[in-house]
Design a protein around this motif. Structure first.
Motif, short mmCIF file in Angstrom:
data_model
loop_
_atom_site.label_atom_id
_atom_site.label_comp_id
_atom_site.label_asym_id
_atom_site.label_seq_id
_atom_site.Cartn_x
_atom_site.Cartn_y
_atom_site.Cartn_z
N ILE A 143 -30.40 13.73 33.15
CA ILE A 143 -31.12 14.80 32.48
C ILE A 143 -32.01 15.56 33.46
CG2 ILE A 143 -32.79 15.35 30.68
CD1 ILE A 143 -30.04 14.48 29.63
N GLY A 144 -32.70 14.82 34.32
CA GLY A 144 -33.58 15.47 35.29
C GLY A 144 -32.83 16.38 36.24
N ALA A 145 -31.66 15.94 36.70
CA ALA A 145 -30.86 16.77 37.60
C ALA A 145 -30.39 18.04 36.90
CB ALA A 145 -29.67 15.97 38.13
N GLY A 146 -29.96 17.90 35.65
CA GLY A 146 -29.53 19.08 34.91
C GLY A 146 -30.65 20.07 34.71
N MET A 169 -29.25 28.09 37.27
CA MET A 169 -27.91 27.68 36.90
C MET A 169 -27.86 27.32 35.41
SD MET A 169 -26.85 25.37 40.23
CE MET A 169 -25.08 25.58 39.99
N ARG A 170 -26.66 27.22 34.89
CA ARG A 170 -26.46 26.81 33.50
C ARG A 170 -25.79 25.44 33.52
NH1 ARG A 170 -28.46 27.16 28.48
NH2 ARG A 170 -26.91 27.53 26.83
N PRO A 171 -26.56 24.34 33.36
CA PRO A 171 -25.97 23.01 33.47
C PRO A 171 -25.29 22.56 32.18
CG PRO A 171 -28.32 22.82 33.06
CD PRO A 171 -28.02 24.31 33.19
N PRO A 230 -32.43 8.59 27.59
CA PRO A 230 -33.32 9.43 28.41
C PRO A 230 -34.12 10.43 27.57
CG PRO A 230 -31.15 10.39 28.42
CD PRO A 230 -31.11 9.24 27.43
N PHE A 231 -34.52 10.02 26.36
CA PHE A 231 -35.14 10.99 25.46
C PHE A 231 -36.40 11.63 26.07
CE2 PHE A 231 -38.06 12.07 21.94
CZ PHE A 231 -37.32 13.09 21.38
N GLU A 232 -37.19 10.85 26.78
CA GLU A 232 -38.41 11.42 27.38
C GLU A 232 -38.06 12.56 28.34
OE1 GLU A 232 -42.50 10.04 29.66
OE2 GLU A 232 -40.78 8.70 29.64
N PHE A 250 -36.39 19.41 29.90
CA PHE A 250 -35.84 20.64 29.31
C PHE A 250 -36.89 21.33 28.42
CE2 PHE A 250 -31.66 18.89 30.42
CZ PHE A 250 -31.02 20.04 30.87
N GLY A 251 -37.41 20.62 27.42
CA GLY A 251 -38.29 21.25 26.46
C GLY A 251 -39.62 21.70 27.04
#
Length: 300
Positions: free
Chosen positions: A56-59, A67-69, A82-84, A90-91
Motif C-alpha cells: 500500500i505504501g509503495a502504491g 502516477m496512477r497505481p 494493511p488498513f492503517e 492514501f486517505g
C-alpha cells in the motif's frame, strides 16, 4: 468463461502498454500472470513480496509522483491487514489509486479464514472518499477497471470467483439497474448475487435492482424504485458482511416509513473449509435460503 481475476490480468497488461501513467504493484499474488507485463515495463510493474503494508505504501508513493497505481492482492491482505496504510497513505495524504482484490469472502475456502474477507467493504466504509465496485461478471469487471484507471480518485474493485451467467450494462454514473419490476418490495442484488436473487424471487411481485457500484450508494435509484408507495420494504443481498449497506439505505429512505433486511455473510466464522457453494448455502445466500428469508420478510 474466464474468471474476473483472469480478465483483470489480461486487461491490466494491455492498459500498461497503452498508458505510461499506470503502474502495477503486487505482493506475489498473481505475479505469474503478469510476467510479460513485468518484462515489458520493469519500472512500472513492481512486486514487493509478501509485505502488504509496503504494498500500500509503495502504491501511494507512486500516486504522490503523479502516477496512477493499481494495487493488487487477496482482499484480506489488501484491505484488512494493511488498513492503517490504506487510511493514512492514501486517505490522509489525499492521493488516489485503484485497489483490486481477489478472494472475496470465501472464494478459496481451503485457504482458511486468513484468506477470507467478508468485512472488507464495511471496513472501507469507515473511510471517506472511496468508490467501491463489486462486478458480477468478468465483462463488468473489465469495464469498471477501465473506467477506474482514468481518474484520480480512490477506487476499490472487488473481484470474485462467483459470477453471474451473463453481464449487465455498467459504468456511467454507477447507478442501480432495474432488472425486474414489481409492485411489492424492492430487492437489491449486489454483484455476483444477482443470479441467485433472480432465482429466489421468481414468481414474487418484487422489483429487483442490480448494483455493481455500491459506494457511493445510489439513493436516488432506490427512492425511484420505491416510487409513490406510502412505505417501503427493502432487501439488500450482498456477497460480504450482512448489513453493510443498511445504513446507506436507511439514510436514503429517511423521509419514508420503511423496513430493511440486510442479507449477506454472517459474522459467525465457519470453521470447516468446504467449497464455495457450501459457504453460500450455510450463509443462506443460495436460491433456496434467499427465497425463505426474502419471502418470510415480505410475507410471501
Amino acid at each position: 468463461m474466464d474468471t474476473m481475476r483472469d480478465r483483470f490480468i489480461s486487461t491490466t497488461s494491455h492498459l500498461l502498454d497503452e498508458d505510461p501513467r499506470l503502474a502495477l504493484v503486487l505482493a506475489e499474488i498473481s505475479r505469474d500472470g503478469f510476467s510479460r507485463a513485468e518484462r515489458a515495463h520493469p519500472h512500472r510493474v513492481v512486486n514487493v513480496g509478501i509485505r502488504e503494508q509496503l504494498l500500500i505504501g509503495a502504491g501511494a508513493g507512486m500516486a504522490l509522483t503523479g502516477m496512477r497505481p493499481i494495487v493488487h492482492t487477496f482482499a484480506s491482505f489488501l484491505v484488512e491487514r494493511p488498513f492503517e496504510q490504506v487510511k493514512l497513505d492514501f486517505g490522509h495524504q489525499g492521493v488516489g489509486g485503484v485497489l483490486v482484490s481477489a478472494g472475496a469472502s470465501y472464494d478459496w475456502p481451503a485457504g482458511g479464514f486468513t484468506h477470507m474477507a467478508p468485512g472488507d467493504v464495511a471496513l472501507l466504509d469507515t473511510l471517506d472518499g472511496w468508490t467501491v465496485h463489486v462486478p458480477g461478471h468478468p465483462d463488468e469487471a473489465e469495464t469498471l477497471l477501465r473506467d477506474a484507471v482514468t481518474g484520480d480518485d480512490r477506487v476499490y474493485v472487488r473481484l470474485s470467483m462467483q459470477s453471474n451467467e451473463r453481464a449487465r450494462p455498467v459504468g456511467g454514473a454507477g447507478g442501480f439497474t432495474t432488472v425486474r419490476e414489481g409492485t411489492g418490495g424492492v430487492v437489491i442484488a449486489v454483484g455476483p448475487m444477482l443470479d441467485n436473487v433472480l432465482a429466489a424471487t421468481e414468481g414474487l411481485d418484487v422489483t429487483v435492482l442490480y448494483a455493481t457500484t455500491v459506494r457511493p450508494f445510489d439513493g436516488d435509484g432506490l427512492r425511484g424504485a420505491v416510487g409513490n408507495r406510502p412505505a417501503a420494504d427493502v432487501v439488500i443481498v450482498e456477497p460480504y458482511l450482512a448489513g453493510t449497506s443498511t445504513v446507506a439505505a436507511n439514510d436514503a429512505l429517511a423521509a419514508l416509513p420503511h423496513r430493511i433486511l440486510g442479507l449477506g455473510v454472517a459474522r459467525e466464522e465457519l470453521r470447516r473449509y468446504g467449497q464455495m457453494d457450501e459457504h453460500l448455502a450455510a450463509h443462506g445466500l443460495d436460491p433456496r435460503g434467499l427465497r425463505q428469508r426474502i419471502g418470510g420478510f415480505l410475507g410471501r
